[in-house]
Design a protein around this motif. Structure first.
Motif, PDB file in Angstrom:
ATOM      1  N   THR A 120      70.843   5.821  67.414  1.00  0.00           N
ATOM      2  CA  THR A 120      70.365   4.334  68.332  1.00  0.00           C
ATOM      3  C   THR A 120      71.381   4.140  70.020  1.00  0.00           C
ATOM      4  O   THR A 120      70.301   3.176  70.788  1.00  0.00           O
ATOM      5  N   ARG A 121      72.214   4.207  69.409  1.00  0.00           N
ATOM      6  CA  ARG A 121      72.977   3.881  70.833  1.00  0.00           C
ATOM      7  C   ARG A 121      72.934   5.317  71.815  1.00  0.00           C
ATOM      8  O   ARG A 121      73.154   6.413  71.363  1.00  0.00           O
ATOM      9  N   ALA A 122      73.434   4.347  73.302  1.00  0.00           N
ATOM     10  CA  ALA A 122      73.436   5.283  74.100  1.00  0.00           C
ATOM     11  C   ALA A 122      74.631   6.637  73.669  1.00  0.00           C
ATOM     12  O   ALA A 122      74.537   7.431  74.098  1.00  0.00           O
ATOM     13  N   TRP A 123      75.726   6.310  73.430  1.00  0.00           N
ATOM     14  CA  TRP A 123      76.594   7.117  73.357  1.00  0.00           C
ATOM     15  C   TRP A 123      76.224   8.123  72.234  1.00  0.00           C
ATOM     16  O   TRP A 123      76.776   9.577  72.465  1.00  0.00           O
ATOM     17  N   ALA A 124      75.299   8.220  71.571  1.00  0.00           N
ATOM     18  CA  ALA A 124      74.802   9.072  71.005  1.00  0.00           C
ATOM     19  C   ALA A 124      73.421  10.086  70.818  1.00  0.00           C
ATOM     20  O   ALA A 124      73.365  11.238  71.587  1.00  0.00           O
ATOM     21  N   GLY A 125      72.551   9.189  71.302  1.00  0.00           N
ATOM     22  CA  GLY A 125      71.546   9.122  70.945  1.00  0.00           C
ATOM     23  C   GLY A 125      71.065   9.909  72.813  1.00  0.00           C
ATOM     24  O   GLY A 125      70.307  10.982  72.630  1.00  0.00           O
ATOM     25  N   GLY A 126      71.437   9.362  73.978  1.00  0.00           N
ATOM     26  CA  GLY A 126      71.599   9.451  75.248  1.00  0.00           C
ATOM     27  C   GLY A 126      72.188  10.786  75.551  1.00  0.00           C
ATOM     28  O   GLY A 126      71.554  11.856  76.212  1.00  0.00           O
ATOM     29  N   GLY A 202      64.879   3.868  78.113  1.00  0.00           N
ATOM     30  CA  GLY A 202      64.943   3.620  77.268  1.00  0.00           C
ATOM     31  C   GLY A 202      66.005   3.286  76.392  1.00  0.00           C
ATOM     32  O   GLY A 202      66.179   2.041  74.929  1.00  0.00           O
ATOM     33  N   PHE A 203      67.714   3.834  76.164  1.00  0.00           N
ATOM     34  CA  PHE A 203      68.189   3.297  75.296  1.00  0.00           C
ATOM     35  C   PHE A 203      69.380   2.262  75.934  1.00  0.00           C
ATOM     36  O   PHE A 203      69.865   1.794  77.343  1.00  0.00           O
TER      37      PHE A 203
END
Length: 274
Positions: A120-126, A202-203
């Motif tokens: 759910t973190r931006a560095w992974a999900g985004g 969303g992130f």
């Protein structure tokens, strides 16, 4: 606080190094330049990794889209249609909402608990969303180039006895890259600009560690003057885009080095006096 001290405190704040709190008052031009530049680290991170992984995935999708087998062509067409047909902003939102619904404790697979909270973190999900999005657009570009490979090149490869992977690696793929590279350069630029939507969608920004647009929006809200922070962010992106164009231009010259006028000619200067 001097500008040098501000740079020391905030230059790497977006990645968790330096001052923990953002400025609360007396917002100086140096603070805005430093923090927005610090946030650009995340934009470069997203762009570099998304282009690297998306490039590999796009090549596979382009080949699958050109395949004669429906089981390969169908999923590739569906993937490209979905990610090219829906807005990137909505893709970020849906991905974040889907990842949040995963169990906080993790998912049990064969008795082993796999942690999912980091997704759910931006560095992974985004980054995952950007990879899929750029892969879809790039695959369409590569597929068009693949269909435009001259038949004479393929026939020449057959005459030399090249078949299968050897023919694709040495003849078809280099020609495909030469034809697709100008359009792919535009896709790379668009992707770099699209990284500003990661924290804008969303992130969330964990501990106020966001990208360049996140800090530009922060200063614009605090100072009620968007005509300082946003132009600073734009200037950073223009500079980074020029560097990206230069890098892709070098690759383009490398791909077309066999064509006339692509390599600088060495001027003949006779030595008159020894």
């Amino acid at each position: 606080m001097t500008c040098a001290q501000t740079i020391t405190d905030y230059a790497l704040r977006s990645i968790g190094m330096g001052e923990r709190l953002l400025p609360r008052a007396d917002y100086t031009l140096c603070q805005q330049f430093t923090l927005i530049g610090s946030g650009l680290i995340w934009n470069l991170y997203f762009a570099f990794l998304a282009l690297a992984f998306g490039f590999v995935l796009a090549n596979g999708l382009a080949v699958a889209k050109a395949s004669r087998h429906p089981w390969a062509r169908g999923p590739a067409n569906a993937f490209i249609f979905v990610f090219r047909g829906s807005p990137l902003f909505i893709q970020f939102f849906i991905a974040y909402e889907a990842l949040v619904l995963l169990p906080r404790a993790g998912v049990d697979i064969l008795g082993i608990t796999v942690q999912t909270s980091w997704m759910t973190r931006a560095w992974a999900g985004g980054l995952f969303v950007l990879i899929l999005n750029t892969a879809a657009y790039s695959a369409q570009i590569f597929h068009g180039a693949l269909m435009s490979v001259p038949k004479g090149d393929v026939e020449a490869a057959d005459a030399y006895g090249m078949t299968g992977w050897t023919r694709f690696r040495r003849i078809i793929w280099p020609t495909m890259m030469r034809l697709a590279w100008p359009s792919y350069t535009n896709e790379a630029i668009f992707l770099f600009h699209a990284t500003t939507l990661v924290y804008f969608s969303g992130f969330p920004a964990f501990q106020q560690r966001g990208d360049a647009l996140y800090y530009a929006s922060y200063f614009a809200d605090k100072t009620f003057n968007p005509f300082v922070a946003y132009p600073i962010a734009a200037a950073y992106f223009v500079a980074a885009t020029l560097a990206l164009i230069w890098l892709f231009g070098r690759v383009n010259r490398r791909l077309n080095r066999h064509l006339p006028g692509q390599v600088r000619r060495v001027k003949y200067r006779p030595q008159i006096v020894r």
